[in-house]
Design an enzyme around this catalytic site. Structure first.
Site, short mmCIF file in Angstrom:
data_model
loop_
_atom_site.label_atom_id
_atom_site.label_comp_id
_atom_site.label_asym_id
_atom_site.label_seq_id
_atom_site.Cartn_x
_atom_site.Cartn_y
_atom_site.Cartn_z
N GLY A 158 0.99 -1.09 -0.04
CA GLY A 158 0.17 -0.01 0.02
C GLY A 158 0.96 1.29 -0.23
CG HIS A 170 -0.06 1.16 7.52
ND1 HIS A 170 1.16 0.67 8.20
CD2 HIS A 170 0.57 1.76 6.58
CE1 HIS A 170 2.22 1.13 8.04
NE2 HIS A 170 1.87 1.82 6.98
CD GLU A 171 -0.94 2.34 3.05
OE1 GLU A 171 -0.58 3.55 3.15
OE2 GLU A 171 -0.44 1.10 3.00
CB CYS A 194 5.84 1.74 7.48
SG CYS A 194 5.20 3.22 6.72
CG LEU A 195 6.75 1.04 1.13
CD1 LEU A 195 5.98 1.37 -0.01
CD2 LEU A 195 7.83 -0.01 1.20
CD GLN A 229 3.54 5.67 2.78
OE1 GLN A 229 2.66 5.09 2.36
NE2 GLN A 229 4.73 4.84 3.31
CG HIS A 287 0.85 6.43 6.04
ND1 HIS A 287 2.01 6.99 6.72
CD2 HIS A 287 0.98 5.27 5.73
CE1 HIS A 287 2.91 5.99 6.65
NE2 HIS A 287 2.19 4.91 6.11
#
Ligand code: GNR
Ligand code: NI
Length: 169
Positions: free
Chosen positions: A46, A134-135, A92-93, A51, A138
């Site tokens: 995702g 999670h997204e 997480c990226l 981000q 963000h």
């Protein structure tokens, strides 16, 4: 199409709150295409616009093994979250190399627009439900490490800052 740079914790821009998308137009569709390219290249499941330093409510997801089930969420809202929760390992990226447990609802119903601007409700459970939560965090300026203890978060911050300085040297 373009690969977009991904912000890394503790970058303060990860804590900005995203604004709703007013119109799903070609500009937004181009952003979505670039976000998919960036997410697949980084091997993530995702990616939230936050981000890539775009502070609008846009998310792309693909939790499939084959990497062939792209999901676009524009202006997503959780309309129902199961009271039943589970602690699952998250990464997480924007927090590379760090994995830890986070408690999330097991299932969620999310209302969102697709790339054509059509609104629908997606019923998600398991990994997809975790990824959506999670997204959407963000988009609210929240990174998963904020659920961890201040001690752990501090250690992660120090470690990533060191890595970032080494990468610049
Ligand atoms: O690629 C990702 N994997 C992942 C694993 C467990 C829980 C959440 C995620 S999302 C993450 C990609 C990312 O950082 N999205 O914001
Ligand atoms: Ni993330």
């Amino acid at each position: 199409m373009a690969l977009l740079p991904i912000l890394c914790f503790p970058d303060p821009r990860l804590h900005k709150v995203a604004k709703p998308v007013a119109a799903v137009d070609d500009r937004v569709r181009a952003l979505v295409a670039d976000m998919f390219e960036t997410m697949y290249d980084a091997k993530g499941i995702g990616l939230a616009a936050t981000q890539v330093d775009v502070h609008e409510r846009v998310v792309v997801i693909d939790v499939s093994e084959e990497r062939n089930q792209p999901l676009v969420l524009i202006n997503p809202e959780i309309v129902w979250a199961s009271p039943e929760t589970r602690v699952g390992e998250e990464g997480c990226l924007s927090v590379p190399g760090i994995y830890d447990g986070v408690e999330r609802s097991l299932a969620v119903h999310v209302r969102a627009q697709d790339a054509d601007g059509n609104s629908r409700v997606i019923e998600a459970e398991d990994l997809l439900a975790v990824c959506m939560q999670h997204e959407m965090d963000h988009l609210m300026g929240k990174v998963f490490v904020e659920y961890l203890s201040p001690l752990k978060r501090g250690r992660i911050k120090t470690k990533l800052l060191k890595q970032q300085k080494a990468a610049h040297a």
